[in-house]
Design a protein around this motif. Structure first.
Motif, PDB file in Angstrom:
ATOM      1  N   UNK A  65       0.762  -1.304   0.005  1.00 59.31           N
ATOM      2  CA  UNK A  65      -0.045   0.113   0.056  1.00 59.31           C
ATOM      3  C   UNK A  65       0.823   1.142   0.043  1.00 59.31           C
ATOM      4  N   UNK A  66       0.250   2.261  -0.580  1.00 60.14           N
ATOM      5  CA  UNK A  66       0.917   3.533  -0.564  1.00 60.14           C
ATOM      6  C   UNK A  66       1.476   4.214   0.816  1.00 60.14           C
ATOM      7  N   UNK A  67       0.643   3.796   1.813  1.00 59.13           N
ATOM      8  CA  UNK A  67       0.950   4.559   3.075  1.00 59.13           C
ATOM      9  C   UNK A  67       2.367   3.830   3.488  1.00 59.13           C
ATOM     10  N   UNK A  68       2.228   2.589   3.486  1.00 56.35           N
ATOM     11  CA  UNK A  68       3.284   1.644   4.230  1.00 56.35           C
ATOM     12  C   UNK A  68       4.601   2.057   3.231  1.00 56.35           C
ATOM     13  N   UNK A  69       4.537   2.170   1.812  1.00 55.19           N
ATOM     14  CA  UNK A  69       5.726   2.385   1.152  1.00 55.19           C
ATOM     15  C   UNK A  69       6.217   3.834   1.369  1.00 55.19           C
ATOM     16  N   UNK A  70       5.400   4.662   1.562  1.00 57.66           N
ATOM     17  CA  UNK A  70       5.884   6.203   1.647  1.00 57.66           C
ATOM     18  C   UNK A  70       6.052   6.577   3.186  1.00 57.66           C
ATOM     19  N   UNK A  71       5.531   5.988   4.246  1.00 58.43           N
ATOM     20  CA  UNK A  71       5.508   6.686   5.514  1.00 58.43           C
ATOM     21  C   UNK A  71       6.288   5.386   6.556  1.00 58.43           C
ATOM     22  N   UNK A  72       6.247   4.141   6.191  1.00 53.71           N
ATOM     23  CA  UNK A  72       6.769   3.205   6.850  1.00 53.71           C
ATOM     24  C   UNK A  72       5.505   2.246   7.222  1.00 53.71           C
ATOM     25  N   UNK A  73       5.739   1.137   8.102  1.00 55.32           N
ATOM     26  CA  UNK A  73       4.698   0.493   8.680  1.00 55.32           C
ATOM     27  C   UNK A  73       4.102   0.657   9.844  1.00 55.32           C
ATOM     28  N   UNK A  74       3.014   1.353   9.775  1.00 56.90           N
ATOM     29  CA  UNK A  74       2.578   2.064  11.234  1.00 56.90           C
ATOM     30  C   UNK A  74       1.343   1.171  11.758  1.00 56.90           C
ATOM     31  N   UNK A  75       1.022   1.492  13.083  1.00 56.39           N
ATOM     32  CA  UNK A  75       0.105   0.544  13.613  1.00 56.39           C
ATOM     33  C   UNK A  75      -1.247   0.584  12.856  1.00 56.39           C
ATOM     34  N   UNK A  83      -0.578  -5.132  16.110  1.00 58.51           N
ATOM     35  CA  UNK A  83      -1.418  -3.734  16.238  1.00 58.51           C
ATOM     36  C   UNK A  83      -1.722  -3.425  17.767  1.00 58.51           C
ATOM     37  N   UNK A  84      -2.293  -4.505  18.364  1.00 54.65           N
ATOM     38  CA  UNK A  84      -2.559  -4.027  19.961  1.00 54.65           C
ATOM     39  C   UNK A  84      -1.383  -3.741  20.961  1.00 54.65           C
ATOM     40  N   UNK A  85      -0.050  -4.110  20.400  1.00 56.01           N
ATOM     41  CA  UNK A  85       1.190  -3.936  20.902  1.00 56.01           C
ATOM     42  C   UNK A  85       1.510  -2.360  20.998  1.00 56.01           C
ATOM     43  N   UNK A  86       1.285  -2.080  19.749  1.00 63.10           N
ATOM     44  CA  UNK A  86       1.646  -0.554  19.445  1.00 63.10           C
ATOM     45  C   UNK A  86       0.497   0.346  19.875  1.00 63.10           C
ATOM     46  N   UNK A  87      -0.520  -0.050  19.956  1.00 62.07           N
ATOM     47  CA  UNK A  87      -1.877   0.875  20.464  1.00 62.07           C
ATOM     48  C   UNK A  87      -1.480   1.016  22.013  1.00 62.07           C
ATOM     49  N   UNK A  88      -1.310  -0.094  22.732  1.00 63.18           N
ATOM     50  CA  UNK A  88      -0.973   0.044  24.094  1.00 63.18           C
ATOM     51  C   UNK A  88       0.245   1.051  24.397  1.00 63.18           C
ATOM     52  N   UNK A 211       9.920   1.129  24.451  1.00 56.88           N
ATOM     53  CA  UNK A 211      10.888   0.310  23.923  1.00 56.88           C
ATOM     54  C   UNK A 211      10.719   0.070  22.425  1.00 56.88           C
ATOM     55  N   UNK A 212       9.814   0.890  21.838  1.00 52.01           N
ATOM     56  CA  UNK A 212       9.615   0.583  20.451  1.00 52.01           C
ATOM     57  C   UNK A 212      10.850   0.719  19.812  1.00 52.01           C
ATOM     58  N   UNK A 213      11.001   0.189  18.530  1.00 50.04           N
ATOM     59  CA  UNK A 213      12.161   0.694  17.568  1.00 50.04           C
ATOM     60  C   UNK A 213      11.824   1.914  16.834  1.00 50.04           C
ATOM     61  N   UNK A 214      13.272   2.470  16.542  1.00 55.17           N
ATOM     62  CA  UNK A 214      13.160   3.878  15.741  1.00 55.17           C
ATOM     63  C   UNK A 214      12.191   3.715  14.579  1.00 55.17           C
ATOM     64  N   UNK A 215      12.025   2.683  13.729  1.00 51.91           N
ATOM     65  CA  UNK A 215      11.374   2.758  12.732  1.00 51.91           C
ATOM     66  C   UNK A 215       9.893   2.572  13.050  1.00 51.91           C
ATOM     67  N   UNK A 216       9.363   1.746  14.197  1.00 49.95           N
ATOM     68  CA  UNK A 216       7.954   2.164  14.644  1.00 49.95           C
ATOM     69  C   UNK A 216       7.684   3.285  14.960  1.00 49.95           C
ATOM     70  N   UNK A 217       8.734   4.065  15.616  1.00 49.00           N
ATOM     71  CA  UNK A 217       8.387   5.169  16.399  1.00 49.00           C
ATOM     72  C   UNK A 217       8.142   6.397  15.295  1.00 49.00           C
ATOM     73  N   UNK A 222       4.615   9.717  12.015  1.00 47.92           N
ATOM     74  CA  UNK A 222       4.127  10.157  10.716  1.00 47.92           C
ATOM     75  C   UNK A 222       2.546   9.776  10.745  1.00 47.92           C
ATOM     76  N   UNK A 223       2.085   8.680  11.080  1.00 58.59           N
ATOM     77  CA  UNK A 223       0.612   8.261  11.029  1.00 58.59           C
ATOM     78  C   UNK A 223      -0.156   9.416  11.823  1.00 58.59           C
ATOM     79  N   UNK A 224       0.223   9.497  13.049  1.00 59.86           N
ATOM     80  CA  UNK A 224      -0.584  10.818  13.877  1.00 59.86           C
ATOM     81  C   UNK A 224      -0.644  12.062  13.078  1.00 59.86           C
ATOM     82  N   UNK A 225       0.589  12.610  12.223  1.00 53.83           N
ATOM     83  CA  UNK A 225       0.495  13.724  11.751  1.00 53.83           C
ATOM     84  C   UNK A 225      -0.233  13.749  10.465  1.00 53.83           C
TER      85      UNK A 225
END
Ligand code: HEM
Length: 390
Positions: A65-75, A83-88, A211-217, A222-225
């Protein structure tokens, strides 16, 4: 491809006003394949609510998907445990308690500062001079990117949204999106040592603390923005327009007969800032006589569900006294908006009441065009007023 009945749209008419086509779909083909969007649309409220919860079939995982390709894989593009781990992990930044104890005061002082800027004039486009900076300042605070200003937050948010909707692959749109994500990465680089030394409630800091990874953070900031700037902006400007064009509704809230939360929720039902959310079909599935095939693209049409005659009387009418329970403005499943509490506080407890408390005799001063079907809102809000109370 699903065997859903086909419903043809004219894209520019659908973008100008999607509601007549959505009403026709709800009536004639509530689950319809739309060739112009190359997607199967689910348009009735209950069908959306039921299927959004079937993440085993209607998956948010869209690696191509475009979002994952352009912004990284977000929650938002994950399902299940991941998904639930990152929501938490992000919850301490967006919980009702944090909104009440941390963000509410910040929203209020920032919004009053924006209103102060309106005191020096008697007319302006409030989309750009009130709604955009009020939303932008709130997002700078919540994300932790306080080294950005509202204009830049708005620029990078729009750049990413355009990138994620760039289905025709326009290279200029893609390049601009990359420029925006690079600007966010630079801002994060500057802020990381600061929030590491002084942890706080910002999205950047709580993910670091979890303790999330730099890529996840980075992907989740970017997702919130991308999902937290235009929506509040459009809801603030849109709700002001709705009240100024429905003086009898404005009189009800000013008289305290209905709450500002009721006004906001009714506006978001009537004109949903996020009208659609995509899913990828993960396995063959039949629902209401329609068979979906793996990799099919499905659009959950929140804007249509919010005007479903089966749930809302006279759904095309803006009515702040109506029962809005059952609305889909923030979604209806595991991906329910993580920013919902912050949005209600910012828009219903601060931006709308403070505007009508402080701005004297606001009135429209020109055309207010609306646009969009996936994201919908006003493009301008020209207004005039008699002054700004301190
Ligand atoms: C009027 C304001 C807003 C509206 C109408 C809105 C609407 C939505 C909707 C409909 C979804 C669900 C999408 C889906 O099911 O796929 C969503 C998800 C999300 N929203 Fe909002 N949103 C708003 C403001 C915000 C703000 C201010 C933030 C952040 C500061 C935010 C952060 C998120 C996040 C992180 C998700 C993904 C949640 C998940 O996948 O678990 N939103 N939003």
């Amino acid at each position: 491809m699903s065997n859903a009945p086909v419903y043809e749209i004219e894209h520019s008419r659908f973008t100008a006003d999607p509601y007549p086509d959505l009403a026709a779909m709800r009536e004639r083909a509530p689950i319809a394949y739309v060739p112009q969007l190359d997607a199967t649309l689910i348009t009735r409220r209950d069908d959306i609510a039921v299927n959004e919860k079937r993440t085993d079939v209607f998956s948010s995982e869209q690696p191509q998907g475009l979002m994952t390709q352009l912004m990284g894989e977000n929650l938002m593009r994950k399902d299940g445990r991941a998904h639930m781990d990152e929501r938490r992990a992000i919850y301490p930044s967006m919980s009702p308690q944090t909104v009440r104890e941390v963000w509410a005061a910040q929203f209020r002082s920032d919004t009053d500062a924006v209103l102060d800027t309106l005191a020096s004039t008697h007319r302006a486009d409030l989309f750009w001079t009130y709604a955009m900076p009020t939303s932008g300042r709130a997002l700078c605070a919540m994300t932790g990117l306080t080294n950005m200003d509202a204009d830049e937050m708005n620029r990078v948010s729009q750049g990413m949204i355009d990138g994620c909707a760039n289905y025709i692959g326009d290279p200029a749109v893609e390049a601009h999106c990359h420029d925006c994500t690079a600007a966010i990465d630079r801002s994060i680089d500057e802020q990381l040592p600061i929030v590491t030394a002084n942890p706080d409630h910002s999205l950047l800091s709580v993910q670091l603390q979890a303790g999330l990874s730099d890529a996840q953070i980075r992907a989740n900031v970017k997702l919130a923005i991308s999902g937290g700037q235009n929506e509040p902006r459009d809801a603030i400007a849109g709700a002001i327009w709705a009240l100024l064009t429905h003086p009898e509704q404005l009189a009800l809230v000013l008289a305290g007969k209905v709450s500002w939360l009721q006004v906001f929720e009714e506006y978001a039902r009537w004109i949903s800032p996020i009208g659609m959310s995509p899913r990828r079909v993960a396995q063959t599935h039949t629902y209401e006589g329609v068979t979906f095939e793996p990799e099919d693209r499905v659009f959950l049409m929140f804007s249509s569900g919010n005007r479903d005659e089966r749930h809302f009387d006279a759904p095309d009418r803006f009515d702040v006294t109506r029962d809005i329970s059952g609305n889909l403005s923030f979604g209806a499943g595991p991906h329910y908006c993580a920013g919902a509490w912050a949005s209600r506080e910012l828009i219903a407890e601060v931006a709308l009441p403070r505007f009508f408390e402080r701005v004297v005799n606001p009135r429209l001063d020109g055309e207010v065009p609306f646009s969009g079907w996936a994201f919908r809102g006003p493009l301008a809000l020209p207004c005039a007023w008699g002054g700004v109370r301190s």
